[in-house]
Structures are given as C-alpha cells and as structure tokens.
Design an enzyme around this catalytic site. Structure first.
Site, PDB file in Angstrom:
ATOM      1  N   GLN A 221     -12.942   1.431  17.061  1.00 13.75           N
ATOM      2  CA  GLN A 221     -12.897   2.732  16.393  1.00 13.75           C
ATOM      3  C   GLN A 221     -13.347   3.855  17.326  1.00 13.75           C
ATOM      4  O   GLN A 221     -13.257   5.017  16.958  1.00 13.75           O
ATOM      5  CB  GLN A 221     -13.820   2.705  15.159  1.00 13.75           C
ATOM      6  CG  GLN A 221     -13.417   1.685  14.116  1.00 13.75           C
ATOM      7  CD  GLN A 221     -14.421   1.564  12.987  1.00 13.75           C
ATOM      8  OE1 GLN A 221     -14.832   0.479  12.647  1.00 13.75           O
ATOM      9  NE2 GLN A 221     -14.822   2.677  12.383  1.00 13.75           N
ATOM     10  N   ARG A 371     -18.219   1.775   5.886  1.00 14.96           N
ATOM     11  CA  ARG A 371     -17.576   2.846   5.121  1.00 14.96           C
ATOM     12  C   ARG A 371     -18.636   3.790   4.546  1.00 14.96           C
ATOM     13  O   ARG A 371     -18.674   4.052   3.344  1.00 14.96           O
ATOM     14  CB  ARG A 371     -16.689   2.260   4.027  1.00 14.96           C
ATOM     15  CG  ARG A 371     -15.560   3.237   3.675  1.00 14.96           C
ATOM     16  CD  ARG A 371     -14.433   2.636   2.903  1.00 14.96           C
ATOM     17  NE  ARG A 371     -13.438   3.688   2.666  1.00 14.96           N
ATOM     18  CZ  ARG A 371     -12.280   3.506   2.091  1.00 14.96           C
ATOM     19  NH1 ARG A 371     -11.928   2.327   1.674  1.00 14.96           N
ATOM     20  NH2 ARG A 371     -11.448   4.500   1.926  1.00 14.96           N
ATOM     21  N   CYS A 372     -19.452   4.275   5.423  1.00 12.70           N
ATOM     22  CA  CYS A 372     -20.663   4.969   4.991  1.00 12.70           C
ATOM     23  C   CYS A 372     -21.207   5.737   6.177  1.00 12.70           C
ATOM     24  O   CYS A 372     -21.195   5.239   7.279  1.00 12.70           O
ATOM     25  CB  CYS A 372     -21.636   3.903   4.514  1.00 12.70           C
ATOM     26  SG  CYS A 372     -23.358   4.253   4.678  1.00 12.70           S
ATOM     27  N   GLU A 741     -15.216   8.071   2.840  1.00 11.40           N
ATOM     28  CA  GLU A 741     -16.209   7.107   2.385  1.00 11.40           C
ATOM     29  C   GLU A 741     -16.828   7.442   1.035  1.00 11.40           C
ATOM     30  O   GLU A 741     -17.570   6.629   0.482  1.00 11.40           O
ATOM     31  CB  GLU A 741     -17.309   7.024   3.441  1.00 11.40           C
ATOM     32  CG  GLU A 741     -16.755   6.471   4.725  1.00 11.40           C
ATOM     33  CD  GLU A 741     -17.579   6.813   5.933  1.00 11.40           C
ATOM     34  OE1 GLU A 741     -18.468   7.666   5.812  1.00 11.40           O
ATOM     35  OE2 GLU A 741     -17.316   6.244   6.982  1.00 11.40           O
TER      36      GLU A 741
END
Ligand code: CDP
Length: 787
Positions: A221, A371-372, A741
């Site tokens: 990523q 996802r945070c 998110e």
C-alpha cells in the site's frame, strides 16, 4: 469555488456513468499473475512453537529433492546483516531467526526451488529441533513482575513493556472525577482480528545483475516508503534507492495489512540478488492468517464522569496494547498508540486523560491499522460503548444523551480536550436523520411492547467521529518520512492527460475519482485522463494509501496541481486571444474574454499551443506537480443505528435493520462512496459478531483458518440502509473528507450497543466483541432467562 451538489452526482459534471467505460476500471494484474522465464519460488518453514530455542536446522533431506536449490536460514542472512530488520515503529523484527522463535508460525527458514510445489515439498523436508521456552500470551501477565522477559536480544531489557505513553491533563481529569456526580467504569477488550484480504501478501523480486537494478512487484500500500526502507536497510549490500523500483500492481484488498514489510519480502529480494533470477513469494491463506496483518488487541479500562442531568465532564482511559513480539504497527512516529486520543469522540469534554502501555507477548507482530486511521476504531468503540453505558446508567435515552453532549456546529473548528482540532461537523443533523430514517420513536415503542412479552430486542447507536488524512507533516511522519502526498499531471499536446499519484488504490477506485477531480478542475473529459499509481520509477513520492488518507492528501494534490496548470493555461490563452489575463474568465474546459464568450480558447487548444505556439519567454509544456501537505486532518463522522433481535434459545444476535448516515464532506463519486460504506459496514459487522484470533496458553493460534475465523458472507450481512449529510471540510481544496474507513470504525459499537440495550434490563452492562451466540447464551442463562 462552487462545487457541484453532492446530492446529484458530486463533482462528476463530465462523468457520464453509463456511457463511460472507464467509470469503474481495474487492470486485473495481481502479483501472483506475474510469470517470468526461469522464475524461482520461495516457501517458508514456520515454527510450531510460540517460544522456543532453535537447536538445529537440518536441511540435507530438503536439498536432496530435485529442484530444491537452497534452504536459506538466519545464518545465511546474518552474513549480510539482513537477519534483522527495522519495523515501521523503529523496533526490530527478525527476518529469519538465529537463536529462537517468538511466535507460532514465525519464519524459521526458506526453501528456494524451481517450482512452487517443489518448494512446498522442501519445506516439509526441513527438520528443525526446538527447545520450548515459557510462553507469554496474556498482555496483562506480561507486565507482571517476574514475567519471562521476551526480548532477550535487546540489551538491558528487563521487562516486556515496549513503551508507556500518556496524553491529556491528568490533574484536571482526576479533579473532574472527584467532583463528578455520576461515574461509570468498564473493562473493554478489542480482540485480535485479521484483515483477511482476498489476496494474501506476496512479491516477485527481480535483480538485474547487468543493470544492478532491483525491481520488486509487491502487494504494498506504500510503494515509495518501502523503497526508502529497502534502501536504508540494504544500502550496505549495494541496493541504492535509484536502483530499486517497487511496483505495486492491482491489489486484492489491503486494509492496512499491506503497509509493513514482512520477512518473505526481504528473503525473496535476498534470493533474487544472490541468484540473479526472478523469485516469487506468495503466502498461502493460512500463513497469511497466522503470521501477519493483525489488528486491535487492546485491553481498555475506561471511565466517564458526568453530572446527574447527563452532561459529560471527563474521560479517563488506561489501555494495554498487545503488539506481539515486536512493535510493527505503521503508526505515525510521534504517536505510539496511533490516533487513539481521538477517544473523546463527538462529545464536548472539558477534561480527558489517556494512558497506554505497549507490551510484548509471544504473538505475531500486531497493531496494524485495519481499515482504521491508526487506532480510531478502538477509540470509537470505547467512547460509544461508554456513552451508552452512561446514558443507561442515568436512565436517559441514548439518543437524547448524545444530542445533549455533542459538540455543537457553532463550536467548530473545535479544539478537543486531547488536543485535536476538529475541522467541521454537525453531529445532531446526522443522528436526527438516522433516527427519522429508522423510525426511532416507533422502535422504542415496539421494544417496550416486546419486552413486556419477554422478547429481546435492542436499539444501538454509534455517533462516531473519524480522524483521517495524515499529515499535516509537522505532526505526522513514519520513520521520519513526512506524511504529505503528491500528484503529477502532464497534459499532452492533444489535450490528453497522464496523472500520477503517490498513493496506491487497493480497490477504492482512485483511477475513477482522481480522474474526476482533474476533469472537474480542468474541464477535460475523464475518458481523456489516464491515472497511474504504484510505480516508484514514475509516480511522484508519496506515503501511500491507508487510514483513509488518499482523498484528503493526494486527492487535494491533484486539485492543486490542476490549478497550477490552469494558471499557466490562462497565460497561454491570454497570449493566443491577444487579451489581458485579467479579462479572461474560466468555465469548465475553456477561457473566454469577459463579455465576449465567443472569443475563447479550449483547454485542448491551449495544450496544443503549450507545445507549438507558447508565449515568448515562457517555458514550453503543460504540466505540474503538487506535494500537498494538509493544514489539518479531516474529521468525517456519522450516526449509525442498529436494531437487533436476540434469540433466547440460541443466543444468536440478528441485525434486523441498520441505518448508516455518513458525512464525508463533499463527495467526489457517490457510487464509490456508497460502495466504500457498504463494504466498510460488513467489515464492521465482522468483528462485532464473528471474528477473533486468540491463543491458548501455549501460544497456539485459535482462528488460524477460515474454518474457525468466521468471515461474514452475503448470508450473514443485513441490508444496509445508507444516507448522508454533507458538512464540507473548510480546509480541503475540494471540501472533501476521507471516507474509506468510516463504516468499519463506526459499526461495531452500534451493534454492541444494540445487544446491551436488549439485555440491560437483565443486568447486562457490557459484552465484549465478537458477540457470539455462546457468550449471549451464557449471559441469558446467568440472568435466569429460559427459552
Ligand atoms: O485512502 P483511501 O482511498 O482508502 O480512502 P478515501 O480517501 O476515503 O477514498 C476512498 C474512495 O472514496 C476514493 O476513491 C475516493 O476518491 C472516494 N471518495 C469520494 O468520492 N468522496 C469523498 N469525499 C471521499 C472519498
């Protein structure tokens, strides 16, 4: 600059959904699709023990297998000082061990072979002798005096504490608690969970001995940051940064798990450098679930103070953060507990204090931002559970309690008790919209009637505030790399565009939305704009995509670069039209002379002139780069309401309805945002009801396969009812906030609150997630409820 209404298609004036084949695109090339002649394969020998001395690694049987070329051990890597590597939090992590293993499934050795299956056979044939050591899996026990010290590799380390971190005003908070009319306290555990992305981690490393250049296609990523880390770690063996190219092709889900460097990457690179051959390493599903990409594992003790009328006054939190055997989280350097201190949430607290202890245990490295935005899920779950607890304790309806304590719209920009400056918000509007949509008053009536009949129904609210878009770079860096992001736009003579960004989509649709941003700014059709990310040889430097930072940073950079181009285009247009720049007006796609709209030059004509007929003294070309350093984070928010029914016989929780009202400021692409929220909600349902990775006392992983790590499927997923409010960010060039998110962050608390709401009258005050039928069944039986 006025923006197109988000209600009618966001910024996409030049997007025609149905006709435009690029509306949602993907190239469909994943790392595992790559094949090169002569490619070699790596497979990894993993430890069955969670803590053990390695007595011997016997490789002769493996090497006897035709096609097995080498078995790589820690001793081999130690020759190049590559057996340890730094983590993104400046801790140290083994690539391959010399002396001992620290968690079950840790890499012990790697087999290099001509074929993937031969490599797997080689792994089976490597014989390792271990001497088991005492195992520490309980983070609280790890801190007790006398607990075995795990990181014996660190000189002078006498305990298992990694760091201690506190934030806020302890004195003011303690005083507020002493003076409080009501207090509540709750222990909350957020268990380890796994991102479980569809594609596991993997790479193909290719070292070109002639060029002296290393190319790594990897599921990362953050390609640029990885290139720099590789150069810093392996510079001494000749891998300089200009000789390293990281290509991140299509990624089958990242969710934070594909930010860190895992040992497999380093071993594949080392094997390719040594052999001069392409080397592929792809984790299998169980390796992925057992060895990397873990999140949460926070043991939280939270307290709230309030007045009897329901006014919140103070928040106090103590947390133990279990990081496994090394702190490999991808947190901003200054914040070891990430952005956990956003835990005052949507409420106007006058005092707050947070303490966090980072702890080593015999578990794989954890703490990634699943996802945070760096621990915001933990923070939101805590404050939203606590708000509900306080409301119930005071006998005030949880919605009314929230409405009373919300930061009011006129208080923005709002400085929180823990130091954040919230950019904008209208929390009451979102909650009221959600209440209307779900029919809150009627549901409360239905609940009362059902309770009278002995049926169990709960209504849970979560009114969360997110914090996304790191930088600003003065506060945010990872390993010293400042957290800005970038966009480079080049307009070709014929008016077609190539735009490259420092972020990297993993399915969030950047190719679509970034093209829309440029189309909006320059009036060039999206079909004429090619968006690229993920290749460090071509894209401008950026910190990558995670923590919903792409729109706030790179999306803003795209707008700023486009505006630079428009500035130059204006000068060229003035020259072509023989007009004063000040007399020109812009409308999407062209400059015209004020009062004479027919006297105009389109952006395409201007682009051609930039290469064929530009003003004397001006440099040719039409391109720009922006490295955008946001002045602040963005603070998206939302209110979610969940209606849950509980089966008294089985303890099963059924989410009957779930309304999600989100606010991410101006929306670039409503369909993509909707998709982000739907996916995010299911990823919020997952830890609320199903997912957990735990360990037995020997450190054996429970939840290490999809047989017992339960991912929700379409069958378990309820129908999500979504809606939105729009409160633009005042500082973002497009008024946009991140959104990727929000739903994962906000959903678990709504579900947990619904369950406790259904059981409150039975004396239940809290249930830790995942709220399994077994846990609820036990609570019901303890409360004397029968079928
Ligand atoms: O960093 P990441 O891409 O995961 O998160 P994001 O910035 O929240 O964006 C997720 C997707 O939603 C991207 O394609 C964004 O461009 C899009 N988005 C949007 O259309 N409007 C917004 N206000 C925020 C995001």
């Amino acid at each position: 600059m006025p923006r197109t209404s988000p209600e009618v298609g966001g910024m996409g004036h030049s997007v025609k959904r149905k006709e435009d084949p690029r509306f949602i695109r993907g190239k469909g090339t994943y790392v595992d699709d790559l094949h090169f002649p002569g490619m070699l394969y790596l497979d990894i020998v993993r430890s069955p023990f969670a803590h053990a001395k390695i007595q011997k690694i016997e490789v002769s049987k493996a090497l006897a297998i035709p096609g097995v070329l080498a078995v790589i051990t820690g001793q081999d890597l130690a020759k190049y000082n590559l057996h340890w590597m730094p983590t993104l939090m400046s801790d140290t992590q083994m690539v391959l061990p010399l002396e001992k293993v620290m968690y079950q499934a840790q890499e012990v050795a790697a087999v290099l072979a001509t074929d993937r299956y031969i490599a797997a056979d080689g792994v089976e044939a490597v014989e390792v002798e271990y001497e088991p050591l005492p195992v520490v899996v309980d983070a609280k026990k790890a801190l007790e005096p006398g607990a075995p010290v795990l990181r014996t590799d660190k000189q002078d380390k006498r305990d298992n504490r990694i760091w201690y971190w506190e934030w806020g005003d302890r004195t003011a908070t303690d005083r507020a608690f002493r003076e409080a009319e009501v207090t509540v306290q709750q222990e909350i555990y957020l268990p380890r969970i796994h991102v479980a992305s569809i594609e596991t981690c993997g790479c193909v490393a290719l070292f070109d001995k002639v060029e002296g250049k290393l190319t790594v296609w990897m599921t990362t990523q953050a390609p640029h940051a990885i290139r720099t880390v590789f150069a810093l770690v392996a510079g001494h063996v000749g891998l300089a940064e200009h000789k390293i190219r990281i290509i991140s092709p299509d990624i089958g889900g990242g969710f934070g798990g594909k930010v860190p460097v895992y040992p497999g990457y380093v071993i594949a690179v080392a094997a390719s450098v040594l052999t001069g051959k392409p080397v592929k390493w792809i984790e299998d599903r169980m390796e992925n679930l057992q060895a990397d990409s873990f999140a949460r594992d926070y043991h939280i003790t939270a307290e709230l103070a309030a007045r009897k009328d329901g006014t919140l006054t103070a928040l106090r939190i103590k947390t133990i953060a279990d990081h496994g055997y090394t702190d490999a989280a991808a947190n901003p350097s200054k914040f070891p507990a990430g952005l956990f201190h956003i835990c005052t949430g949507s409420y106007d607290f006058k005092a707050a204090h947070v303490e966090v202890d980072g702890v080593y245990t015999n578990k794989p490295p954890g703490g990634i931002a699943y996802r945070c935005s760096f621990r915001v899920t933990e923070a939101v779950h805590t404050i939203e559970r606590m708000a509900d607890l306080m409301a119930h304790q005071l006998g005030i309806d949880p919605a009314e309690f929230r409405l009373k304590n919300f930061i009011r719209p006129e208080q923005f920009p709002y400085k929180s008790a823990l130091g954040w400056e919230y950019d904008s918000g209208n929390y009451a509007a979102a909650l009221q919209k959600a209440m209307e949509k779900i029919g809150y008053a009627e549901l409360r009536q239905e609940q009362a009637e059902k309770r009278g009949r002995g049926e169990l129904m709960g209504i849970g609210i979560s009114s969360f505030t997110e914090i996304v878009g790191a930088g600003p770079s003065k506060h945010f860096d990872i390993l010293g790399l400042k957290m800005f992001d970038s966009s480079e736009i080049r307009i070709h003579p014929t008016g077609k565009v190539i735009a490259r960004f420092g972020t990297k989509s993993q399915g969030q649709g950047h190719e679509t939305t970034y093209a829309q941003i440029i189309a909006e700014e320059l009036g060039i059709p999206v079909a004429d704009i090619q968006v690229e990310e993920g290749d460090t040889d071509t894209a401008p430097y950026g910190l990558g995509t995670y923590a919903s930072r792409s729109t706030p940073t790179a999306g803003a950079a795209g707008a700023m670069a486009a505006r630079k181009i428009r500035g130059k285009a204006k000068k060229i247009a003035a020259y072509l039209l023989e007009a004063n720049e000040e007399d020109l007006e812009w409308e999407p796609g062209r400059f015209f002379v004020r009062g004479t709209p027919a006297k105009a030059k389109t952006i395409q004509e201007i682009a051609f002139a930039a290469y064929t007929n530009h003003p004397p003294g001006m440099e040719a070309g039409l391109e720009a780069v922006s490295y955008y350093d946001p002045p602040n984070l963005t603070y998206p928010f939302g209110s979610y309401i969940c209606v849950a029914d509980i089966d008294k016989g089985t303890g099963e929780v059924k989410v009957r309805r779930f309304v999600a009202v989100d606010d991410c400021g101006n929306i670039i692409n409503p369909m993509i945002v909707e998709g982000q929220i739907h996916g995010g909600l299911t990823m919020g349902l997952a830890p609320a009801l199903y997912e957990e990775i735990s360990y037995d006392e020997y450190g054996n992983i429970r939840g290490g396969s999809f047989v017992d790590y339960l991912l929700p499927t379409a069958v378990e997923t309820p129908k999500w009812e979504t809606d939105k409010t729009c409160t633009p960010s005042p500082h973002h060039p497009l008024g946009a906030k991140g959104v990727g998110e929000s739903a994962t962050v906000g959903a678990p608390a709504a579900i947990a609150n619904a369950v406790v709401d259904a059981l409150w009258h039975l004396g239940v005050r809290h249930v830790d997630i995942p709220i399994t039928p077994a846990k609820v069944w036990k609570l019901l039986r303890e409360s004397g409820v029968t079928e």
